[in-house]
Design an enzyme around this catalytic site. Structure first.
Site, short mmCIF file in Angstrom:
data_model
loop_
_atom_site.label_atom_id
_atom_site.label_comp_id
_atom_site.label_asym_id
_atom_site.label_seq_id
_atom_site.Cartn_x
_atom_site.Cartn_y
_atom_site.Cartn_z
N TYR A 123 -4.58 -3.73 3.00
CA TYR A 123 -3.27 -2.91 3.59
C TYR A 123 -3.72 -1.52 3.69
CZ TYR A 123 0.87 -0.70 4.26
OH TYR A 123 2.07 0.06 5.00
N GLN A 160 6.85 -5.27 3.67
CA GLN A 160 6.88 -6.48 4.38
C GLN A 160 5.38 -7.13 4.67
OE1 GLN A 160 8.43 -3.62 5.50
NE2 GLN A 160 7.82 -3.20 7.50
N ASN A 162 2.41 3.85 -0.16
CA ASN A 162 3.39 4.92 -0.85
C ASN A 162 3.99 4.11 -2.44
OD1 ASN A 162 5.30 2.86 -0.06
ND2 ASN A 162 5.78 4.06 1.99
N HIS A 165 -1.35 14.92 1.88
CA HIS A 165 -1.13 13.35 2.04
C HIS A 165 0.51 13.03 2.16
CE1 HIS A 165 -4.68 11.08 1.74
NE2 HIS A 165 -5.47 11.98 0.86
N HIS A 213 -7.77 11.82 -8.84
CA HIS A 213 -8.98 12.34 -8.45
C HIS A 213 -9.32 13.63 -9.52
CE1 HIS A 213 -7.67 10.98 -4.52
NE2 HIS A 213 -8.83 10.45 -4.44
N HIS A 222 -12.25 -32.63 -29.75
CA HIS A 222 -13.36 -31.43 -29.60
C HIS A 222 -14.43 -31.95 -30.47
CE1 HIS A 222 -10.04 -29.06 -27.48
NE2 HIS A 222 -11.31 -28.16 -27.25
#
Length: 432
Positions: free
Chosen positions: A124, A186, A209, A258, A323, A415
């Site tokens: 994305y 979407q 976002n 940003h 950051h 087992h």
């Protein structure tokens, strides 16, 4: 910017709150879009693209003609810059390749691990207020190095149905096979469920976002894997008197621009330097093309004075920034104490922008405190580790009895029997 002096630890959670909505605030709209895309497929996608992006699309996919045209509309100067960044990102992520090593845990018992690429990955790429073609480099390059067979990308178009040329050029350069003009919730829903046009993938990558972040978390409920929760950008800068105020102010603004929900925090051991950087922030802010966005983010930001370094480091680890810039005379001594951060930038001449674009490290990083338990995107994110073992007759003879005892203690007799039958066979063969 709000100034805070030597805050008491009890106040840290409130001081360090992110300016974002909670998951529960956003979940209803995400669920509605997921439900509609899962049932209606492309029809729902086109409806939401029209609603949110203003584009009335006949086809959701980007054509080869559009890609070829984009190549012609990207300057050679930008192509060269992208090539440099791509080379450094390739070098850094290739260095993360770990060769398989066989270990003999007991004589005759050989165990090893091999990496296998995730076959289908969905990337994305945000495109709301800026064409983030750099994120394609950060995701598609390691996907190629890992050996992912299908690399699918979603990114929003403008109202005319066009995707920025640099985005298409970079995607093509990095081996993205299919590109779709879909953004927001979407897009995440399309990659999660698959539609008539969009393939369903096995893992989702990419920042976005707060709506995209919640959508990725919602996707986990539908057998999807995600890289990490990567929402609105954030930066914490820690300085002493040695830091260059104009540099640090520019770094704070680089993240503030940003989005309005971004957050920047300055922590300083010097009141003088704190005030000097604050003054620089407002001087530089007035000259920015995106000053309206940055101004809102700056209003949500903090200037924190910490007189005791250990308190400052504890506060940094508590915030767990996406950051972290450290510009102090003793930065190298501080680094071992940093436990929680997505990516760390050391020294006056290491701007956060370098990591965003061209130093080679990945800029897809955990936000909202998730650096406490998530790593940033790296080569391992595009791979799975598959363990192997091969046991000889002698090896099973050495560990078989321990397996029988443990299996019987847990009441798992099938087992135990799986080992006992083999041990009996080995004994029979040795007695012949």
């Amino acid at each position: 910017m709000k100034k805070i002096f030597d805050p008491k630890r009890a106040t840290w959670p409130k001081i360090l709150e992110r300016p974002t909505q909670s998951y529960s605030d956003i979940e209803p709209i995400v669920k509605q879009i997921f439900d509609e895309v899962s049932v209606e497929g492309d029809t729902a996608l086109k409806r939401y693209i029209k609603k949110f992006d203003g584009a009335d699309l006949d086809s959701l996919s980007v054509s080869q003609i559009e890609i070829d045209l984009a190549k012609e509309n990207v300057s050679e100067e930008l192509k060269n810059a992208i090539a440099l960044a791509k080379s450094n990102i390739e070098a850094f992520h290739t260095s993360q390749v770990v060769p398989s090593k066989k270990t003999e845990t007991t004589k005759g018992v050989i165990c090893w691990q091999e990496k296998r690429a995730i076959e289908k990955v969905g990337l994305y790429i945000p495109g709301g207020t800026a064409p983030l073609f750099s994120t394609i480099l950060m995701l598609a390059v390691p996907a190629q190095i890992a050996g992912c067979e299908e690399i699918i990308m979603c990114t929003p178009s403008d109202a005319n149905g066009n995707v920025h040329p640099a985005v298409l050029y970079t995607a093509d350069l990095c081996g993205v096979q299919k590109i779709f003009k879909i953004g927001g919730i979407q897009a995440i829903a399309a990659l999660t469920f698959g539609t008539e046009s969009v393939p369903k993938v096995y893992k989702l990558f990419g920042p976005g976002n707060q709506y995209v972040t919640v959508a990725k978390q919602m996707a986990l409920k539908f057998d999807m894997s995600i890289d990490l929760p990567a929402g609105p950008s954030e930066l914490l800068v820690y300085v002493d008197d040695s830091a260059t105020a104009s540099f640090m102010a520019a770094d704070l603004l680089s993240q503030a621009e940003h989005g309005t929900d971004s957050q920047v925090i300055l922590v300083s051991s010097s009141v003088t330097k704190l005030e000097e950087i604050e003054s620089e922030v407002y001087t530089q802010l007035a000259k920015l093309p995106r000053k309206d966005i940055a101004k809102t983010a700056v209003a949500n930001s903090k200037l924190i004075y910490c007189s005791v370094q250990d308190d400052a480091i504890d506060l940094i680890n508590s915030y767990a920034p996406e950051h972290l810039i450290i510009s102090t005379v003793d930065a190298q001594k501080i680094l071992p104490k940093i436990k929680n951060a997505g990516s760390v930038f050391v020294g006056d001449y290491t701007p956060e922008s370098a990591g965003d674009y061209a130093s080679g490290t990945n800029h897809t990083l955990p936000t909202n405190g998730y650096a406490k338990n998530y790593s940033g995107v790296n080569l391992d994110a595009f791979q799975k580790s598959v363990s192997f073992q091969e046991i000889s007759e002698n090896g099973l003879s050495l560990i078989g009895n321990a397996i029988e005892i443990m299996a019987e203690a847990e009441g798992l007799y099938a087992h135990k029997n799986a080992v006992s039958l083999r041990l009996d066979k080995i004994k029979d063969k040795s007695s012949e």
